[in-house]
Write an enzyme that holds these catalytic residues in place. Sequence first.
Site, PDB file in Angstrom:
ATOM      1  N   LYS A  22       0.849  -1.204   0.000  1.00 37.88           N
ATOM      2  CA  LYS A  22       0.000   0.000   0.000  1.00 37.88           C
ATOM      3  C   LYS A  22       0.881   1.249   0.000  1.00 37.88           C
ATOM      4  CE  LYS A  22      -1.820   1.521   4.013  1.00 37.88           C
ATOM      5  NZ  LYS A  22      -1.492   2.933   4.336  1.00 37.88           N
ATOM      6  N   ASN A  23       1.899   1.248   0.862  1.00 39.59           N
ATOM      7  CA  ASN A  23       2.687   2.471   1.060  1.00 39.59           C
ATOM      8  C   ASN A  23       3.735   2.710  -0.012  1.00 39.59           C
ATOM      9  OD1 ASN A  23       1.075   2.987   3.207  1.00 39.59           O
ATOM     10  ND2 ASN A  23       2.575   2.454   4.771  1.00 39.59           N
ATOM     11  N   ARG A  93      -4.973  10.628   4.163  1.00 34.00           N
ATOM     12  CA  ARG A  93      -3.912  11.614   4.348  1.00 34.00           C
ATOM     13  C   ARG A  93      -2.867  11.538   3.237  1.00 34.00           C
ATOM     14  NH1 ARG A  93      -2.378  13.638   8.100  1.00 34.00           N
ATOM     15  NH2 ARG A  93      -0.191  13.198   7.633  1.00 34.00           N
ATOM     16  N   CYS A 117      -5.403  12.377  12.490  1.00 39.61           N
ATOM     17  CA  CYS A 117      -6.061  11.076  12.368  1.00 39.61           C
ATOM     18  C   CYS A 117      -5.949  10.425  13.745  1.00 39.61           C
ATOM     19  CB  CYS A 117      -5.414  10.232  11.281  1.00 39.61           C
ATOM     20  SG  CYS A 117      -3.890   9.486  11.783  1.00 39.61           S
ATOM     21  N   ARG A 122      -0.184  14.475  13.089  1.00 39.00           N
ATOM     22  CA  ARG A 122       0.397  14.215  11.763  1.00 39.00           C
ATOM     23  C   ARG A 122       0.413  15.458  10.874  1.00 39.00           C
ATOM     24  NH1 ARG A 122      -1.507   8.535   9.703  1.00 39.00           N
ATOM     25  NH2 ARG A 122       0.350   8.760   8.421  1.00 39.00           N
ATOM     26  N   PRO A 123       1.104  16.493  11.337  1.00 42.88           N
ATOM     27  CA  PRO A 123       1.200  17.715  10.522  1.00 42.88           C
ATOM     28  C   PRO A 123       1.999  17.469   9.247  1.00 42.88           C
ATOM     29  CG  PRO A 123       2.665  17.810  12.402  1.00 42.88           C
ATOM     30  CD  PRO A 123       1.860  16.555  12.560  1.00 42.88           C
ATOM     31  N   ASP A 125       4.021  20.096   8.098  1.00 43.35           N
ATOM     32  CA  ASP A 125       4.888  21.285   8.076  1.00 43.35           C
ATOM     33  C   ASP A 125       6.236  21.017   7.408  1.00 43.35           C
ATOM     34  OD1 ASP A 125       5.110  19.598  10.470  1.00 43.35           O
ATOM     35  OD2 ASP A 125       6.752  20.927  11.012  1.00 43.35           O
ATOM     36  N   GLN A 126       6.752  19.806   7.551  1.00 44.34           N
ATOM     37  CA  GLN A 126       8.055  19.507   6.927  1.00 44.34           C
ATOM     38  C   GLN A 126       7.939  19.430   5.404  1.00 44.34           C
ATOM     39  OE1 GLN A 126      10.927  19.285   8.947  1.00 44.34           O
ATOM     40  NE2 GLN A 126       9.393  20.099  10.365  1.00 44.34           N
ATOM     41  N   ASP A 311       4.419   0.503  12.129  1.00 40.75           N
ATOM     42  CA  ASP A 311       3.230  -0.134  11.540  1.00 40.75           C
ATOM     43  C   ASP A 311       3.092  -1.596  11.953  1.00 40.75           C
ATOM     44  OD1 ASP A 311       3.328   1.642   8.348  1.00 40.75           O
ATOM     45  OD2 ASP A 311       2.741   2.231  10.360  1.00 40.75           O
ATOM     46  N   ILE A 333       7.377   6.959  17.217  1.00 40.68           N
ATOM     47  CA  ILE A 333       7.084   7.702  15.993  1.00 40.68           C
ATOM     48  C   ILE A 333       5.814   8.539  16.117  1.00 40.68           C
ATOM     49  CG2 ILE A 333       6.598   7.508  13.510  1.00 40.68           C
ATOM     50  CD1 ILE A 333       9.453   6.666  14.172  1.00 40.68           C
ATOM     51  N   ARG A 403      -8.805  -0.515   4.541  1.00 37.45           N
ATOM     52  CA  ARG A 403      -7.971   0.524   3.919  1.00 37.45           C
ATOM     53  C   ARG A 403      -6.613  -0.049   3.530  1.00 37.45           C
ATOM     54  NH1 ARG A 403      -7.291   5.932   6.989  1.00 37.45           N
ATOM     55  NH2 ARG A 403      -5.902   6.039   5.214  1.00 37.45           N
TER      56      ARG A 403
HETATM   57  C1  EPZ Z   1       4.059   6.959   6.484  1.00 37.42           C
HETATM   58  O1  EPZ Z   1       3.251   7.979   7.043  1.00 37.42           O
HETATM   59  C2  EPZ Z   1       3.160   5.749   6.318  1.00 37.42           C
HETATM   60  N1  EPZ Z   1       2.075   6.059   5.396  1.00 37.42           N
HETATM   61  C3  EPZ Z   1       2.603   5.329   7.677  1.00 37.42           C
HETATM   62  O2  EPZ Z   1       1.840   4.136   7.494  1.00 37.42           O
HETATM   63  C4  EPZ Z   1       3.773   5.025   8.609  1.00 37.42           C
HETATM   64  O3  EPZ Z   1       3.263   4.706   9.889  1.00 37.42           O
HETATM   65  C5  EPZ Z   1       4.693   6.252   8.695  1.00 37.42           C
HETATM   66  O4  EPZ Z   1       5.134   6.625   7.378  1.00 37.42           O
HETATM   67  C6  EPZ Z   1       5.929   5.980   9.548  1.00 37.42           C
HETATM   68  O5  EPZ Z   1       6.635   4.893   9.029  1.00 37.42           O
HETATM   69  C7  EPZ Z   1       2.330   6.066   4.058  1.00 37.42           C
HETATM   70  O6  EPZ Z   1       3.438   5.791   3.618  1.00 37.42           O
HETATM   71  C8  EPZ Z   1       1.171   6.371   3.154  1.00 37.42           C
HETATM   72  P1  EPZ Z   1       6.001  10.339   8.643  1.00 37.42           P
HETATM   73  P2  EPZ Z   1       3.808   9.497   7.102  1.00 37.42           P
HETATM   74  O7  EPZ Z   1       5.893  11.594   7.843  1.00 37.42           O
HETATM   75  O8  EPZ Z   1       4.727   9.730   5.951  1.00 37.42           O
HETATM   76  C9  EPZ Z   1       5.945  13.658  12.042  1.00 37.42           C
HETATM   77  C10 EPZ Z   1       0.020   2.712   7.735  1.00 37.42           C
HETATM   78  O9  EPZ Z   1      -0.422   2.144   8.739  1.00 37.42           O
HETATM   79  N2  EPZ Z   1       5.845  14.632  10.937  1.00 37.42           N
HETATM   80  O10 EPZ Z   1       7.181   9.445   8.397  1.00 37.42           O
HETATM   81  O11 EPZ Z   1       2.648  10.379   7.280  1.00 37.42           O
HETATM   82  C11 EPZ Z   1       4.725  12.754  12.137  1.00 37.42           C
HETATM   83  O12 EPZ Z   1       3.695  13.375  12.888  1.00 37.42           O
HETATM   84  C12 EPZ Z   1       0.443   4.158   7.809  1.00 37.42           C
HETATM   85  O13 EPZ Z   1       0.192   2.156   6.608  1.00 37.42           O
HETATM   86  C13 EPZ Z   1       5.764  15.997  11.243  1.00 37.42           C
HETATM   87  O14 EPZ Z   1       5.763  16.385  12.409  1.00 37.42           O
HETATM   88  O15 EPZ Z   1       4.676   9.472   8.427  1.00 37.42           O
HETATM   89  C14 EPZ Z   1       5.278  11.527  12.815  1.00 37.42           C
HETATM   90  O16 EPZ Z   1       5.326  11.742  14.213  1.00 37.42           O
HETATM   91  C15 EPZ Z   1       0.126   4.764   9.161  1.00 37.42           C
HETATM   92  N3  EPZ Z   1       5.668  16.878  10.216  1.00 37.42           N
HETATM   93  C16 EPZ Z   1       6.708  11.434  12.264  1.00 37.42           C
HETATM   94  O17 EPZ Z   1       7.017  12.753  11.767  1.00 37.42           O
HETATM   95  C17 EPZ Z   1       5.670  16.488   8.899  1.00 37.42           C
HETATM   96  O18 EPZ Z   1       5.599  17.361   7.997  1.00 37.42           O
HETATM   97  C18 EPZ Z   1       6.881  10.435  11.121  1.00 37.42           C
HETATM   98  O19 EPZ Z   1       5.851  10.710  10.180  1.00 37.42           O
HETATM   99  C19 EPZ Z   1       5.758  15.106   8.615  1.00 37.42           C
HETATM  100  C20 EPZ Z   1       5.850  14.200   9.642  1.00 37.42           C
END
Ligand code: EPZ
Length: 424
Positions: A22-23, A93, A117, A122-123, A125-126, A311, A333, A403
Amino acid sequence: MDQLIITGGHPLNGSIEIAGAKNATLPELCAALLAAEPVTLTNVPALQDVRTMLRLLENMGVNVTHGDDGCVVLNAQAVANLEAPYELVKTMRASILVLGPLLARFGRARVSLPGGCAIGSRPVDQHIKGLQAMGAHIEVAHGYIEARLSDGLTRLKGARITTDMVTVTGTENFMMAAVLADGETVLENAAQEPEITDLAEMLIAMGAEIEGHGTSRIRIHGVPALTGCLHQVVADRIEAGTFLCAVGATGGDVVLRHARGDHLDAVIEKLLEAGVEVMRETDGLRVKSPGAKALVAQSFRTTEYPGFPTDMQAQFMAMNVVAKGTSTVVETIFENRFMHVQELQRLGAHITVDGKTAVIQGGAALSGAHVMATDLRASASLVIAGLVSDGETAVERVYHLDRGYDRMEVKLRGVGARIERVRA
Ligand code: EPZ
């Protein structure tokens, strides 16, 4: 809303086909926006999130041909609508992944903020910070990200990007923005997940110049345009890991066809220490277990790849609940990814949570009950617990599971589980 009705106590034996990831699929569908020629993806999983993403892309004007053999052809030649509307983004998202490609190819995008969610705020901002470094002018107003090129630019420009934390979809957005940018982009603390590598390989097949994917530093050299391509989606390591934990918990002997053991080292290491046998086969993995009661619970903390994946946290915890001994699980995380705990407690689990840390007293004798899924991986955890609970468990709100898992109950029934979907 559908329910899954599970009668616990049956070991799992046989073989299961692992689907495409999926990812990896979600960013790769968005990558089709980068070319004016057809892109063909094979091994695309039949998931709700994939259907949602295809609807979003069609809404933009992408021509989509979706066969039922897992093959999807996308043609983004005539994209006219550069917007990802709230009504679609709020359900998924990962829609934020259209931002990079739209800016790269069209210089403009209007994407609804995803909102939070269940597992955290899950902002994004980055994502915004990195794209601004590449010359995007971004305003956030009325719940939308309004992005265009800064004055004087005709396309994005290469930049050196260091995010405050490792972000998977952030890395993917930056890669897709950089492949058509002027000059070189360096991602200094890039995510290293296998899905990032798979996306990079697809982009390279489209003519992109990328190196370092799979490491923490990725270099992308922009090119004027990309072509179409044919790409096979990598196998889903989280689906495979979920079934590894299911067999670990119930006991049995199952071959997971197409599973990539090299993408699951951290999880397999913990399973081996628990007493589960995991063997690499030519085209997949074989898992054998005496059942959770004979296993030794394992402590772990989630970290970015190649560490233990967040995950897989809920699924492994379900196994720890029944295994022998006390274990500690630290979720580093996401700030709220223990929602499965109170549901597991309804089945008889002994777990205490203090902030990011859960302490599990193993050896619980679980008894079936009505439980409610709250997010995708929590749902999987409840299914695993139901498979080892005495009596009948009803898992409600199964749309969360759908999903990210393609007909999980059918695959489990195929290896001996007593599990039915009831359309409520
Ligand atoms: C991806 O989400 C995956 N989704 C998630 O899988 C997975 O849990 C996550 O990576 C971590 O491995 C997809 O690939 C579609 P992050 P993502 O940006 O990219 C913070 C599932 O179950 N952050 O790596 O949204 C964030 O809040 C899903 O399949 C900011 O603060 O995760 C988190 O604490 C759930 N600002 C951390 O970083 C930002 O701009 C890692 O988030 C971006 C992220």
